[in-house]
Scaffold this active site. Structure first.
Site, short mmCIF file in Angstrom:
data_model
loop_
_atom_site.label_atom_id
_atom_site.label_comp_id
_atom_site.label_asym_id
_atom_site.label_seq_id
_atom_site.Cartn_x
_atom_site.Cartn_y
_atom_site.Cartn_z
N TYR A 143 0.85 -1.18 0.00
CA TYR A 143 0.00 0.00 0.00
C TYR A 143 0.89 1.23 0.00
CZ TYR A 143 -3.46 3.47 1.49
OH TYR A 143 -4.29 4.56 1.56
N ASP A 237 9.28 2.58 0.13
CA ASP A 237 8.23 3.26 0.87
C ASP A 237 8.37 2.86 2.34
OD1 ASP A 237 6.03 4.33 2.04
OD2 ASP A 237 4.57 3.51 0.61
N LYS A 265 4.09 8.67 9.20
CA LYS A 265 3.82 8.05 10.51
C LYS A 265 4.81 8.47 11.62
CE LYS A 265 0.80 4.82 8.36
NZ LYS A 265 0.81 3.98 7.20
#
Ligand SMILES: *Cc1c(COP(=O)(O)O)cnc(C)c1O
Length: 426
Positions: A143, A237, A265
């Site tokens: 994702y 990522d 995050k």
């Protein structure tokens, strides 16, 4: 005992689609109503019915120091008092960039944005701008946020180009996205045979969005070699794994090096922050130095920067944190596995630093197809029963779990004891 949450959810559904601002929060894959959270404190969250939960979700990753960390709280309040946003440069941005650059010997510059989605989207534009190529290669089950060209699913037959996975995404916008099976080197090679226009590979080197599924070292090496041989860039990522899997993220645990790294995050510690970073040579293509356009009104927001800066400095001052977090992650999953074994329930476990994952299945999954074969009904039951006992796990087998520094061994042992009661009933 969820009465107030049910009420809040019903009310939310009137004015917010599905009652939530990000779909996973609606608990669709496990059923039931999501608890509405009132406040957090250390390792715990409290919902609007007064239920207390040990939190293994950590806002989906950012809160490595748990809820309401005093240092982060103080820094944020201090910054807030000077104003929320200026749309002009502040020194806090430089300080946070310096902290990140210092960690990676092949990163010279960082650009801040406001989410992981934005970080990835911008990194891909940069890769296309630098290489002058159009296609991108991503892996099934990874994702990278919700931008159009990344919302792809496998097309019909053996086609390597993806088709949109959501209405609202024109096929024209995904026709440049090649889709490949994770950990499948043959498939990867075929993609490079099918297209000589690949600008970049984007990968979660330790996937955390199909449960916890690490890429094999050989697979990452193949990614690197194929990029080099074909003039493409490799993007790691690390929105989830950055400062999570280790002090230098997934990269720190791996031999293969990327050209561009995306963050999110943990670098915002719970505030909206994303970033992408690379060598000077590549980042010089970005405006205003170069011609690849990228911008953001609230990018590098001072309040968000101060939260991230305090968090990263705390991590760097205590590098042993990651070993301690991993020991706790292992204590948890090994405990769960023992409980499962003694009840004849197949359970696969994995950890990377403060990240953990578990699957109700016979063999360790290495790609999304294999994850799909796990027992989702059993997971839903486990999730629901553990929630009732005060243990807040991610509400889907497709999500990783997280340990924060404030979770104690006693917390974990209590969780294992609760799991033992729950699995007896399976
Ligand atoms: C969470 C996540 C994103 C998206 O970040 P948002 O802040 O939700 O936009 C991108 N990539 C990875 C690997 C993620 O885990």
């Amino acid at each position: 005992m969820f009465d107030n949450s049910v009420k809040a959810y019903t009310q939310a559904c009137e004015v917010i689609p599905g009652g939530v601002d990000s779909p996973v929060r609606a608990f669709k894959s496990v059923g039931g109503t999501p608890p509405f959270i009132e406040r957090g404190e250390g390792a715990y969250m409290y919902d609007v019915d007064g239920n207390k939960y040990l939190d293994f979700v950590q806002s989906w990753g950012p809160l490595i120091f748990g809820h309401c960390d005093k240092d982060i709280e103080e820094a944020v309040i201090k910054t807030v008092k000077n104003g929320l946003s200026f749309g002009a440069p502040t020194e806090l941005e430089t300080l946070l960039a310096e902290e990140i650059v210092e960690m990676y010997d092949y990163i010279d510059k960082v650009r801040f944005v406001s989410s992981g989605t934005e970080a990835v989207m911008s990194a891909i534009r940069l890769a296309r701008g630098v290489t002058g190529k159009n296609d991108i290669l991503k892996f099934e089950g990874c994702y990278h946020g919700h931008s159009d060209s990344l919302l792809v699913q496998a097309g019909s037959g053996l086609a390597t180009f993806g088709t949109p996975s959501s209405p609202g995404v024109p096929a024209d916008l995904t026709k440049h996205t090649l889709l490949c099976e994770y950990n499948n080197i043959e498939n990867l090679k075929k993609c490079f045979e099918d297209s000589d226009d690949i600008s970049c590979i984007i990968i979660e080197p330790i996937a955390g969005n199909m449960g916890l599924v690490p890429a094999s070292p050989e697979f990452l090496k193949a990614c690197r070699e194929l990029c080099d041989a074909n003039g493409a860039l490799l993007i790691f990522d690390e929105v989830m794994t950055g400062f999570r899997a280790s002090l230098t993220g997934a990269s720190g645990l791996l031999e293969t090096k990327a050209d561009i790294i995306t963050f999110g995050k943990v670098i915002g510690a719970g505030m909206p922050v994303g970033a992408f970073a690379s060598s000077k040579k590549i980042m010089d293509h970005l405006s205003p130095d170069g011609t690849v356009y990228q911008a953001g009104t609230l990018s590098g927001n001072p309040v968000a920067m101060s939260a991230g800066l305090t968090s990263l400095r705390k991590l760097k001052a205590n590098p042993s944190i990651y070993n301690e977090l991993n020991e706790k992650a292992l204590r948890l999953v090994n405990g769960l596995k023992e409980v499962a074994n003694s009840n004849n329930i197949p359970l696969q476990i994995n950890t990377r630093g403060s990240m953990f994952g578990f699957f109700f299945c016979e063999n360790e999954p290495t790609n999304i197809k294999e994850v799909g074969k796990c027992d989702f009904e059993r997971f839903a039951k486990f999730h629901h029963e553990m929630l009732k006992k005060g243990f807040y796990f991610a509400c889907s087998q497709y999500e990783a779990g997280f340990i924060s520094t404030v979770i104690t061994n006693e917390d974990i042992d209590a969780c294992i004891a609760a799991a033992s009661e729950v699995m007896k009933e399976f």
